[in-house]
Design a protein around this motif. Structure first.
Motif, PDB file in Angstrom:
ATOM      1  N   ASN A   1      30.491  32.649  35.336  1.00 36.69           N
ATOM      2  CA  ASN A   1      31.322  33.707  35.913  1.00 36.69           C
ATOM      3  C   ASN A   1      32.798  33.331  35.786  1.00 36.69           C
ATOM      4  O   ASN A   1      33.198  32.213  36.110  1.00 36.69           O
ATOM      5  N   ARG A   2      33.622  34.274  35.339  1.00 35.22           N
ATOM      6  CA  ARG A   2      35.029  33.948  35.073  1.00 35.22           C
ATOM      7  C   ARG A   2      35.790  33.530  36.329  1.00 35.22           C
ATOM      8  O   ARG A   2      36.802  32.838  36.239  1.00 35.22           O
TER       9      ARG A   2
ATOM     10  N   ALA B   1      39.028  26.138  47.096  1.00 36.69           N
ATOM     11  CA  ALA B   1      39.457  26.958  45.964  1.00 36.69           C
ATOM     12  C   ALA B   1      38.266  27.675  45.343  1.00 36.69           C
ATOM     13  O   ALA B   1      38.339  28.870  45.023  1.00 36.69           O
ATOM     14  N   ALA B   2      37.150  26.966  45.178  1.00 35.58           N
ATOM     15  CA  ALA B   2      35.966  27.572  44.569  1.00 35.58           C
ATOM     16  C   ALA B   2      35.403  28.682  45.450  1.00 35.58           C
ATOM     17  O   ALA B   2      34.993  29.742  44.948  1.00 35.58           O
ATOM     18  N   SER B   3      35.386  28.464  46.757  1.00 30.48           N
ATOM     19  CA  SER B   3      34.832  29.478  47.670  1.00 30.48           C
ATOM     20  C   SER B   3      35.712  30.722  47.714  1.00 30.48           C
ATOM     21  O   SER B   3      35.204  31.847  47.753  1.00 30.48           O
ATOM     22  N   ILE B   4      37.031  30.532  47.696  1.00 31.65           N
ATOM     23  CA  ILE B   4      37.936  31.689  47.648  1.00 31.65           C
ATOM     24  C   ILE B   4      37.706  32.467  46.358  1.00 31.65           C
ATOM     25  O   ILE B   4      37.648  33.705  46.360  1.00 31.65           O
ATOM     26  N   ALA B   5      37.545  31.742  45.256  1.00 30.79           N
ATOM     27  CA  ALA B   5      37.307  32.397  43.968  1.00 30.79           C
ATOM     28  C   ALA B   5      35.996  33.167  43.977  1.00 30.79           C
ATOM     29  O   ALA B   5      35.928  34.313  43.490  1.00 30.79           O
ATOM     30  N   MET B   6      34.944  32.578  44.523  1.00 28.37           N
ATOM     31  CA  MET B   6      33.647  33.268  44.572  1.00 28.37           C
ATOM     32  C   MET B   6      33.732  34.560  45.374  1.00 28.37           C
ATOM     33  O   MET B   6      33.042  35.534  45.072  1.00 28.37           O
ATOM     34  N   ALA B   7      34.585  34.560  46.396  1.00 26.17           N
ATOM     35  CA  ALA B   7      34.741  35.751  47.234  1.00 26.17           C
ATOM     36  C   ALA B   7      35.677  36.777  46.607  1.00 26.17           C
ATOM     37  O   ALA B   7      35.845  37.875  47.152  1.00 26.17           O
ATOM     38  N   GLY B   8      36.294  36.409  45.489  1.00 22.21           N
ATOM     39  CA  GLY B   8      37.233  37.331  44.843  1.00 22.21           C
ATOM     40  C   GLY B   8      38.599  37.329  45.480  1.00 22.21           C
ATOM     41  O   GLY B   8      39.426  38.202  45.197  1.00 22.21           O
ATOM     42  N   GLY B   9      38.844  36.358  46.340  1.00 22.08           N
ATOM     43  CA  GLY B   9      40.140  36.265  46.991  1.00 22.08           C
ATOM     44  C   GLY B   9      41.172  35.592  46.111  1.00 22.08           C
ATOM     45  O   GLY B   9      40.873  35.102  45.017  1.00 22.08           O
ATOM     46  N   ARG B  10      42.380  35.566  46.599  1.00 20.53           N
ATOM     47  CA  ARG B  10      43.480  34.921  45.878  1.00 20.53           C
ATOM     48  C   ARG B  10      44.071  33.856  46.782  1.00 20.53           C
ATOM     49  O   ARG B  10      44.492  34.146  47.895  1.00 20.53           O
ATOM     50  N   ARG B  11      44.084  32.626  46.314  1.00 20.10           N
ATOM     51  CA  ARG B  11      44.604  31.547  47.156  1.00 20.10           C
ATOM     52  C   ARG B  11      46.113  31.447  47.014  1.00 20.10           C
ATOM     53  O   ARG B  11      46.671  31.572  45.930  1.00 20.10           O
ATOM     54  N   VAL B  12      46.759  31.218  48.152  1.00 18.99           N
ATOM     55  CA  VAL B  12      48.206  31.078  48.212  1.00 18.99           C
ATOM     56  C   VAL B  12      48.481  29.724  48.877  1.00 18.99           C
ATOM     57  O   VAL B  12      48.365  29.595  50.099  1.00 18.99           O
ATOM     58  N   PRO B  13      48.785  28.703  48.088  1.00 19.86           N
ATOM     59  CA  PRO B  13      48.948  27.374  48.682  1.00 19.86           C
ATOM     60  C   PRO B  13      50.306  27.185  49.358  1.00 19.86           C
ATOM     61  O   PRO B  13      51.327  27.668  48.871  1.00 19.86           O
ATOM     62  N   VAL B  14      50.274  26.505  50.493  1.00 18.62           N
ATOM     63  CA  VAL B  14      51.494  26.035  51.160  1.00 18.62           C
ATOM     64  C   VAL B  14      51.414  24.514  51.143  1.00 18.62           C
ATOM     65  O   VAL B  14      50.477  23.936  51.695  1.00 18.62           O
ATOM     66  N   THR B  15      52.372  23.893  50.490  1.00 15.74           N
ATOM     67  CA  THR B  15      52.279  22.474  50.170  1.00 15.74           C
ATOM     68  C   THR B  15      52.755  21.592  51.316  1.00 15.74           C
ATOM     69  O   THR B  15      53.871  21.768  51.822  1.00 15.74           O
ATOM     70  N   LEU B  16      51.908  20.656  51.728  1.00 13.57           N
ATOM     71  CA  LEU B  16      52.327  19.592  52.643  1.00 13.57           C
ATOM     72  C   LEU B  16      53.147  18.594  51.834  1.00 13.57           C
ATOM     73  O   LEU B  16      52.714  18.167  50.761  1.00 13.57           O
ATOM     74  N   ARG B  17      54.314  18.231  52.360  1.00 10.63           N
ATOM     75  CA  ARG B  17      55.217  17.382  51.573  1.00 10.63           C
ATOM     76  C   ARG B  17      55.516  16.071  52.302  1.00 10.63           C
ATOM     77  O   ARG B  17      55.563  16.035  53.537  1.00 10.63           O
TER      78      ARG B  17
END
Length: 396
Positions: free
Chosen positions: A13-14, A134-150
């Motif tokens: 699956n893409r 990331a994989a679970s968000i992708a499977m749900a068709g969602g779009r991940r928006v990362p906020v980076t811990l620095r």
């Protein structure tokens, strides 16, 4: 013609095309083939309390859980989870409608995201993040928006302004992990209060992964996000027995939340594993009732191991970030003259006989994680001492 498919389309699956074999499998195979000490994957090399192992044996012999357990989990475990949340945090949950047992936290994360997301929904997650997010968000068709811990003052910190800026009209859910894997950060009460205010203000759901809740060190404290005003009804809290009791192979996790949220997650979970870990559920119910002395001793043992490995990594030339929770240490390899965590980790077994994980696999912004490498300290003291001795080779 036999063996030919009717389409040139890839088999996978893409949505999942970017996810190949996990870095954990690659590095564990490298450890096995080279004889290196595996400080990559986060699993203990000794079992948890003997009385809890015996509780599983007793359940097996008594025929409890050998057939399908109830879909939401065995009543004894659901009651024990509710009692644990009340005793530790003052959070009251109904075992029948607000607690769900899952096949580890990994299934809980997947089921929650599949249940709560529609295609196109945005999920704000703290980066670096555990790879299943990331994989679970992708499977749900969602779009991940990362906020980076620095990195800041020897640890990794959340920029609350950056978090607020990441939320848009398309944001459905915040995915929060504290204590945080892989950085070892524990969000403070003030930071969590700000996250809660944002969720309430923007009417967001929150999935919070708290599997390392009992592994917090020094002055850090774990506070469930669900305990903040306005959060109980919008938060799915995920816990797990694997990290707290050192029985990672049993795969017993759980979800607590308001009835509507738990019912949604259960609707998906029943079509994933249906049920799992029957006899182990009875054992975990007993584990959750262990006295506070167990949790204190467990935490102190891990703290000593953290300090042993952190000192050894410092002596070997790494910059070592402070671990306030979990059983991982994140390091910076630039003081060693290195900049590429992948190349460093692939060469480390030959150079020093130790396996670690490049943090870049946990980032969308790979360059942000490039010089960071994670080591696990949930191993026997003798193993850590041997690893520290081997790592001295890096210091010349």
């Amino acid at each position: 013609m036999t063996g030919m498919t009717s389409s040139a389309r890839p088999h996978l699956n893409r949505r999942l095309a970017e996810f190949g074999t996990t870095i954990f499998a690659e590095m564990s195979a490298l450890a096995a083939s080279t004889g290196a000490i595996n400080l990559g994957q986060g699993f203990p090399d000794t079992d948890g309390p003997e009385q809890i192992r015996e509780a599983a044996v007793r359940a097996l012999r008594d025929g409890r859980g050998n057939q399908y357990p109830p879909g939401p989990g065995v009543p004894e475990l659901r009651a024990a989870i509710a009692a644990h949340q009340l005793r530790r945090y003052g959070l009251s949950y109904d075992p029948d409608t607000e607690v769900l047992v899952t096949a580890g936290a990994t299934e809980a994360i997947a089921a929650a995201l599949l249940a709560l997301l529609e295609p196109g929904d945005e999920v704000v997650a703290l980066e670096p993040y555990y790879d299943s997010y990331a994989a679970s968000i992708a499977m749900a068709g969602g779009r991940r928006v990362p906020v980076t811990l620095r990195p800041h003052a020897g640890a990794f910190r959340l920029d609350l302004d950056e978090l607020r800026a990441a939320v848009t009209d398309r944001t459905r859910l915040l995915l929060i992990n504290t204590p945080h894997n892989p950085t070892g950060t524990v969000l403070t009460r003030e930071e969590l209060a700000a996250v809660a205010e944002l969720a309430v203000e923007r009417d967001l759901l929150v999935v919070t992964d708290e599997v390392y809740e009992h592994l917090v060190f020094d002055d850090a404290e774990h506070t469930p996000l669900a305990s903040f005003p306005g959060m109980r009804e919008r938060t799915v809290t995920i816990g797990s027995a694997g990290k707290t009791y050192s029985f990672t192979g049993w795969k017993v996790g759980w979800v607590t939340g308001a009835p509507g949220l738990v019912a949604a997650v259960r609707s998906v979970k029943q079509y994933l594993t249906y049920v799992a870990s029957g006899p182990f559920q009875y054992a975990v119910a007993e584990a959750l009732a262990l006295p506070d002395s167990y949790f204190t001793a467990f935490r102190e043992d891990m703290r000593a191991k953290r300090d042993l490995l952190a000192a050894g990594l410092t002596d070997a030339g790494f910059e070592v970030f402070r671990t306030a929770g979990t059983y991982f240490i994140t390091t910076d390899i630039r003081p060693l003259g290195e900049t590429d965590g992948f190349a460093f980790c692939r060469s480390l077994p030959e150079r020093a006989g130790v396996v670690a994980i490049p943090n870049a696999v946990f980032y969308d912004h790979r360059e942000a994680g490039a010089p960071f490498v994670r080591f696990a300290f949930c191993k026997r003291t003798s193993v850590l001492e041997e690893a520290v001795g081997r790592l001295k080779a890096l210091a010349g």
